[in-house]
Design an enzyme around this catalytic site. Sequence first.
Site, PDB file in Angstrom:
ATOM      1  N   ASN A  55       0.752  -1.305  -0.003  1.00 54.38           N
ATOM      2  CA  ASN A  55      -0.188  -0.073  -0.071  1.00 54.38           C
ATOM      3  C   ASN A  55       0.870   1.232   0.107  1.00 54.38           C
ATOM      4  OD1 ASN A  55       0.663  -0.915   2.703  1.00 54.38           O
ATOM      5  ND2 ASN A  55      -1.265   0.308   3.432  1.00 54.38           N
ATOM      6  N   ILE A  56       0.396   2.170  -0.588  1.00 57.22           N
ATOM      7  CA  ILE A  56       1.285   3.421  -0.776  1.00 57.22           C
ATOM      8  C   ILE A  56      -0.001   4.792  -0.406  1.00 57.22           C
ATOM      9  CG2 ILE A  56       2.595   5.045  -2.422  1.00 57.22           C
ATOM     10  CD1 ILE A  56       2.753   2.343  -4.245  1.00 57.22           C
ATOM     11  N   GLU A  57       0.336   5.148   0.582  1.00 60.80           N
ATOM     12  CA  GLU A  57      -0.549   6.173   0.917  1.00 60.80           C
ATOM     13  C   GLU A  57      -0.378   7.727   0.685  1.00 60.80           C
ATOM     14  OE1 GLU A  57      -1.231   5.574   5.209  1.00 60.80           O
ATOM     15  OE2 GLU A  57      -2.376   3.572   4.837  1.00 60.80           O
ATOM     16  N   CYS A  73      -4.089   0.508  -2.496  1.00 66.91           N
ATOM     17  CA  CYS A  73      -3.860  -0.533  -1.638  1.00 66.91           C
ATOM     18  C   CYS A  73      -2.962  -1.560  -2.451  1.00 66.91           C
ATOM     19  CB  CYS A  73      -5.031  -1.396  -1.875  1.00 66.91           C
ATOM     20  SG  CYS A  73      -6.678  -0.578  -1.027  1.00 66.91           S
ATOM     21  N   GLU A 128      -2.862  -4.790  -3.060  1.00 70.67           N
ATOM     22  CA  GLU A 128      -3.502  -5.630  -4.266  1.00 70.67           C
ATOM     23  C   GLU A 128      -3.269  -4.882  -5.576  1.00 70.67           C
ATOM     24  OE1 GLU A 128      -4.744  -5.066  -1.186  1.00 70.67           O
ATOM     25  OE2 GLU A 128      -6.365  -6.457  -0.604  1.00 70.67           O
ATOM     26  N   CYS A 158     -10.253  -4.914   0.077  1.00 71.13           N
ATOM     27  CA  CYS A 158     -11.529  -3.878   0.229  1.00 71.13           C
ATOM     28  C   CYS A 158     -12.396  -4.043  -0.933  1.00 71.13           C
ATOM     29  CB  CYS A 158     -10.757  -2.438   0.385  1.00 71.13           C
ATOM     30  SG  CYS A 158     -10.243  -1.816  -1.267  1.00 71.13           S
ATOM     31  N   CYS A 207     -10.687  -2.967  -4.524  1.00 70.81           N
ATOM     32  CA  CYS A 207      -9.879  -4.139  -4.733  1.00 70.81           C
ATOM     33  C   CYS A 207     -10.524  -5.466  -5.268  1.00 70.81           C
ATOM     34  CB  CYS A 207      -8.616  -4.303  -4.098  1.00 70.81           C
ATOM     35  SG  CYS A 207      -7.730  -3.239  -3.585  1.00 70.81           S
TER      36      CYS A 207
HETATM   37  N1  THU Z   1      -5.364  -1.496   2.486  1.00 70.19           N
HETATM   38  C1  THU Z   1      -4.618  -2.356   1.701  1.00 70.19           C
HETATM   39  O1  THU Z   1      -3.595  -2.170   0.872  1.00 70.19           O
HETATM   40  N2  THU Z   1      -5.495  -3.469   1.284  1.00 70.19           N
HETATM   41  C2  THU Z   1      -6.478  -3.859   1.782  1.00 70.19           C
HETATM   42  O2  THU Z   1      -7.057  -4.900   1.357  1.00 70.19           O
HETATM   43  C3  THU Z   1      -7.032  -3.194   2.875  1.00 70.19           C
HETATM   44  C4  THU Z   1      -6.560  -1.861   3.101  1.00 70.19           C
HETATM   45  C5  THU Z   1      -4.535  -0.498   2.992  1.00 70.19           C
HETATM   46  C6  THU Z   1      -5.193   0.861   2.301  1.00 70.19           C
HETATM   47  C7  THU Z   1      -4.682   1.787   3.352  1.00 70.19           C
HETATM   48  O3  THU Z   1      -3.341   2.475   3.087  1.00 70.19           O
HETATM   49  C8  THU Z   1      -4.451   1.142   4.689  1.00 70.19           C
HETATM   50  O4  THU Z   1      -4.508  -0.147   4.427  1.00 70.19           O
HETATM   51  C9  THU Z   1      -5.654   1.240   5.741  1.00 70.19           C
HETATM   52  O5  THU Z   1      -6.909   1.156   5.289  1.00 70.19           O
END
Ligand code: THU
Length: 134
Positions: free
Chosen positions: A46-48, A57, A59, A90, A93
Amino acid sequence: MNDMSDKTALMAAAQKARGAAYAPYSGFSVGAAVVCGDGSVYTGCNIENASYPCGICAERTAVAKAVSEGKREFRMIAVTGSSAEKCTPCGICRQFLYEFSPDMSVLCGNDAGEYDEIKLSELLPCGFGASSME
Ligand code: THU
């Protein structure tokens, strides 16, 4: 990627990918590893972003890497989060994966490497995909 050791290795690849997560806002790091139809594996994290909706996310990072290399078919994806709770993809995804391989398997894992295997069609029943418009 059908026997237990392959799945354990795929989950280990997802855990390793989680190490690159950029998650300063949620503090929740996620890693993913996807197996393509040809057996190749792509990983992602994940890259915020300071503008929260810009984040992506793990995935979708992994699948975007694969699609950008010409892959269109996926057998299985492993996803793991930095918590004791097993991480499920999520909604966005699930839809993103469904576009390419509605019948693929998803390994939903936790920080200890334990996982449940769930079909994408179970995670997204009655999904809308390319065939829905035929
Ligand atoms: N996140 C994912 O990368 N994959 C998921 O299936 C659930 C959520 C990440 C998004 C965000 O950066 C962090 O988790 C919190 O929601």
